[in-house]
Design a protein around this motif. Structure first.
Motif, mmCIF file in Angstrom:
data_model
loop_
_atom_site.group_PDB
_atom_site.id
_atom_site.type_symbol
_atom_site.label_atom_id
_atom_site.label_comp_id
_atom_site.label_asym_id
_atom_site.label_seq_id
_atom_site.Cartn_x
_atom_site.Cartn_y
_atom_site.Cartn_z
ATOM 1 N N GLY A 163 1.065 -1.342 -0.263
ATOM 2 C CA GLY A 163 -0.209 -0.184 -0.307
ATOM 3 C C GLY A 163 0.777 1.291 -0.108
ATOM 4 N N ARG A 164 1.783 0.856 0.671
ATOM 5 C CA ARG A 164 2.315 2.654 0.438
ATOM 6 C C ARG A 164 3.269 2.815 -0.227
ATOM 7 N NH1 ARG A 164 6.987 1.431 5.413
ATOM 8 N NH2 ARG A 164 7.375 3.106 5.025
ATOM 9 N N ILE A 165 3.792 1.474 -1.214
ATOM 10 C CA ILE A 165 4.191 1.539 -2.506
ATOM 11 C C ILE A 165 3.269 2.117 -3.813
ATOM 12 C CG2 ILE A 165 5.283 0.517 -4.593
ATOM 13 C CD1 ILE A 165 6.555 -1.138 -2.180
ATOM 14 N N HIS A 166 2.104 1.320 -3.837
ATOM 15 C CA HIS A 166 1.374 2.517 -4.640
ATOM 16 C C HIS A 166 0.562 4.268 -4.175
ATOM 17 C CE1 HIS A 166 -0.572 -1.769 -5.911
ATOM 18 N NE2 HIS A 166 0.373 -2.234 -5.972
ATOM 19 N N ALA A 167 0.543 3.971 -2.979
ATOM 20 C CA ALA A 167 0.076 5.247 -2.530
ATOM 21 C C ALA A 167 1.146 6.462 -2.867
ATOM 22 C CB ALA A 167 0.191 5.505 -0.916
ATOM 23 N N GLY A 168 3.036 5.940 -2.420
ATOM 24 C CA GLY A 168 3.713 6.851 -3.284
ATOM 25 C C GLY A 168 3.618 7.359 -4.445
ATOM 26 N N THR A 169 3.926 6.024 -5.006
ATOM 27 C CA THR A 169 3.951 6.299 -6.818
ATOM 28 C C THR A 169 2.862 6.738 -6.907
ATOM 29 O OG1 THR A 169 3.402 4.014 -6.751
ATOM 30 C CG2 THR A 169 5.707 4.054 -6.571
ATOM 31 N N ALA A 170 1.137 6.940 -6.864
ATOM 32 C CA ALA A 170 0.543 7.359 -6.845
ATOM 33 C C ALA A 170 0.166 8.938 -6.839
ATOM 34 C CB ALA A 170 -1.126 6.602 -6.330
ATOM 35 N N ALA A 171 1.062 9.552 -6.285
ATOM 36 C CA ALA A 171 1.764 10.643 -6.141
ATOM 37 C C ALA A 171 2.652 11.502 -6.815
ATOM 38 C CB ALA A 171 1.768 11.030 -4.728
ATOM 39 N N ARG A 172 3.317 10.156 -7.153
ATOM 40 C CA ARG A 172 4.240 10.371 -8.506
ATOM 41 C C ARG A 172 3.998 10.903 -10.264
ATOM 42 N NH1 ARG A 172 8.487 6.760 -6.255
ATOM 43 N NH2 ARG A 172 11.014 8.228 -7.790
ATOM 44 N N PRO A 173 2.643 10.684 -10.522
ATOM 45 C CA PRO A 173 2.847 10.775 -12.083
ATOM 46 C C PRO A 173 3.388 10.670 -13.385
ATOM 47 C CG PRO A 173 1.829 12.364 -11.225
ATOM 48 C CD PRO A 173 2.511 11.808 -10.078
ATOM 49 N N GLU A 174 4.644 10.902 -12.762
ATOM 50 C CA GLU A 174 5.564 12.130 -13.629
ATOM 51 C C GLU A 174 6.315 10.301 -14.065
ATOM 52 O OE1 GLU A 174 7.592 12.127 -9.734
ATOM 53 O OE2 GLU A 174 5.460 13.096 -10.864
ATOM 54 N N LEU A 175 6.177 9.255 -13.199
ATOM 55 C CA LEU A 175 6.908 7.894 -13.236
ATOM 56 C C LEU A 175 6.258 6.693 -14.904
ATOM 57 C CD1 LEU A 175 6.705 6.884 -9.310
ATOM 58 C CD2 LEU A 175 8.662 7.071 -11.693
ATOM 59 N N ALA A 176 5.031 7.704 -14.715
ATOM 60 C CA ALA A 176 4.240 6.475 -15.683
ATOM 61 C C ALA A 176 5.109 6.859 -17.209
ATOM 62 C CB ALA A 176 2.876 7.390 -15.882
ATOM 63 N N ALA A 177 5.919 7.838 -17.730
ATOM 64 C CA ALA A 177 6.347 7.741 -18.851
ATOM 65 C C ALA A 177 7.331 6.125 -19.051
ATOM 66 C CB ALA A 177 6.823 8.965 -19.013
ATOM 67 N N ASP A 178 7.757 6.155 -17.946
ATOM 68 C CA ASP A 178 9.034 5.103 -17.215
ATOM 69 C C ASP A 178 8.776 3.443 -17.359
ATOM 70 O OD1 ASP A 178 11.150 6.986 -16.787
ATOM 71 O OD2 ASP A 178 10.640 7.327 -14.862
ATOM 72 N N PHE A 179 7.190 3.846 -17.442
ATOM 73 C CA PHE A 179 6.503 2.250 -17.574
ATOM 74 C C PHE A 179 5.571 2.202 -18.373
ATOM 75 C CE2 PHE A 179 8.383 3.001 -13.235
ATOM 76 C CZ PHE A 179 9.399 1.694 -13.331
ATOM 77 N N ALA A 180 5.108 2.572 -19.919
ATOM 78 C CA ALA A 180 4.680 2.221 -20.376
ATOM 79 C C ALA A 180 4.836 0.993 -20.533
ATOM 80 C CB ALA A 180 5.204 3.415 -21.876
ATOM 81 N N THR A 181 4.504 0.297 -20.197
ATOM 82 C CA THR A 181 4.693 -1.183 -20.712
ATOM 83 C C THR A 181 4.333 -2.673 -20.540
ATOM 84 O OG1 THR A 181 4.704 -2.117 -17.527
ATOM 85 C CG2 THR A 181 6.705 -1.956 -19.335
ATOM 86 N N ASP A 182 2.345 -1.622 -21.334
ATOM 87 C CA ASP A 182 0.865 -2.425 -21.425
ATOM 88 C C ASP A 182 1.467 -3.565 -22.392
ATOM 89 O OD1 ASP A 182 0.805 0.306 -20.609
ATOM 90 O OD2 ASP A 182 -1.047 0.463 -22.044
ATOM 91 N N ALA A 183 2.360 -3.476 -23.259
ATOM 92 C CA ALA A 183 2.599 -5.312 -24.545
ATOM 93 C C ALA A 183 3.165 -5.821 -23.198
ATOM 94 C CB ALA A 183 3.769 -4.317 -25.155
ATOM 95 N N ILE A 184 4.084 -6.019 -22.829
ATOM 96 C CA ILE A 184 3.994 -6.737 -21.568
ATOM 97 C C ILE A 184 3.813 -7.406 -20.242
ATOM 98 C CG2 ILE A 184 6.642 -6.582 -19.371
ATOM 99 C CD1 ILE A 184 8.831 -5.166 -21.237
ATOM 100 N N PHE A 185 3.458 -6.019 -20.125
ATOM 101 C CA PHE A 185 1.997 -6.431 -19.055
ATOM 102 C C PHE A 185 1.125 -7.671 -19.606
ATOM 103 C CE2 PHE A 185 -1.289 -5.693 -16.236
ATOM 104 C CZ PHE A 185 -0.427 -6.790 -14.989
ATOM 105 N N HIS A 186 0.616 -7.740 -21.068
ATOM 106 C CA HIS A 186 0.043 -8.028 -21.788
ATOM 107 C C HIS A 186 -0.148 -8.838 -21.913
ATOM 108 C CE1 HIS A 186 -2.556 -9.906 -25.314
ATOM 109 N NE2 HIS A 186 -3.776 -9.133 -24.253
ATOM 110 N N ALA A 187 1.177 -9.336 -22.178
ATOM 111 C CA ALA A 187 2.402 -11.106 -22.867
ATOM 112 C C ALA A 187 2.857 -11.970 -21.576
ATOM 113 C CB ALA A 187 3.814 -10.548 -23.893
#
Length: 335
Positions: A136-160
């Motif tokens: 929960g702390r990791i999720h909450a902390g990263t949710a407050a850092r939306p700039e991280l989203a650009a570093d994890f554009a891994t939709d294809a990997i997550f799907h695979a």
């Protein structure tokens, strides 16, 4: 078992400065994972661990995955360490071209594998609470850092390596539940709140002196935190069939993990997370018997059928509260 390192792995370790130019360190191949080659290295400087992603996973069904996920695993460790430093192992080096990284060796004498504890019937709700709190702390902390989203554009990997082998594979095995499973895939793929680990399983969590340590983050993705919660809680439910004498403690651990986690939810209404976890868990429950990566410990077909029947019922009439699903499973196993 003792083994010779592939030449390209040894070269990478030398480039990272982890072994000497002419040193041939002792190497031990580690077992337990299906997605990577992992070795313990005993060098002149001490022991450490090396992990290299595989293009084809070690399961019966054909399961291919992009090896560049290694880069995102390293990035997840760094982002998670910024939120909860003791929740991840120390990174020692990364060679993206070789598709591998090195991390601190966590000695089993001081870092117990959570899955091993559960298999032995030791299901401590305090441990589960700590896992839920850290997640929960990791999720909450990263949710407050939306700039991280650009570093994890891994939709294809997550799907695979998550949506296709679990939910979509289960849909192919159960065509009359394909519509709801496909809808779960679409909703999960479209929900974006924070940094997701993707494989929060007892086999990937070691219990150390400073609390739980999360490993194997190669499914890292910017997306739906409900996936991580459902993925882990799913294992606690399944293990009530594997270790029936510990069922009450496993259910108490289920409750503790969820209560600790939900106390950290601040990025959206907690009831929204609750509803997504409650509706996603049945798909994962079914996937662990009829997807591409069935749990190895449910060998009794009667137990597997029990999982199928309950998962199919839950998918047909979804719950919107996790507590209701938990209560239904408790009635099923007579807990």
């Amino acid at each position: 078992m003792s083994t010779h390192l592939p030449a390209e792995v040894l070269d990478a370790l030398r480039r990272m400065g982890l072994v000497g130019a002419v040193e041939i360190p002792a190497a031990t191949a580690l077992t337990g994972g299906v997605a990577s080659d992992i070795w313990r290295i005993d060098s002149a400087g001490g022991a450490f661990c090396v992990k290299r992603a595989l293009a084809r996973l070690k399961v019966a069904a054909e399961w291919l995955a992009p090896v560049e996920r290694n880069v995102f695993e390293v990035a997840w460790f760094r982002a998670a360490r910024a939120e909860v430093p003791s929740a991840v192992p120390e990174l020692l080096g990364h060679d993206p071209e070789a598709g591998l990284f090195a991390m601190a060796w966590l000695d089993p004498s001081s870092h117990r594998l959570w899955k091993a504890d559960l298999a032995a019937g030791v299901a401590d709700p305090a441990v589960a609470w700590a896992v839920g709190d850290r997640l929960g702390r990791i999720h909450a902390g990263t949710a407050a850092r939306p700039e991280l989203a650009a570093d994890f554009a891994t939709d294809a990997i997550f799907h695979a390596i998550r949506l296709e082998p679990y939910l979509e594979a289960a849909a192919r095995a159960h065509p009359d539940r394909a519509e709801v499973l496909t809808a779960l895939v679409a909703r999960t793929a479209a929900t974006r709140w924070c940094l997701v680990h993707g494989d929060v399983s007892p086999k990937n969590i070691q219990i150390g002196p400073d609390g739980p340590v999360l490993l194997d983050a190669e499914c890292a993705w910017w997306g739906d935190p409900a996936f991580d919660v459902a993925f882990c809680l799913n294992h606690l439910l399944l293990k009530t069939l594997w270790v029936p004498n510990a069922a009450s403690d496993l259910l108490a651990s289920f409750d503790a993990l969820w209560m600790a986690y939900r106390s950290r939810v601040d990025w959206e209404p907690v009831d929204a997370v609750d509803a997504r976890v409650a509706s996603l868990l049945p798909g994962l429950f079914l996937a662990r018997v009829d997807g591409k990566s069935p749990v190895e410990y449910l060998t009794n077909e009667a137990d597997r059928d029990r999982v199928r029947q309950m998962a199919r019922a839950w998918l047909a009439s979804p719950f919107d509260r996790l507590a209701d699903l938990r209560a239904d499973w408790t009635r099923e196993i007579g807990g």
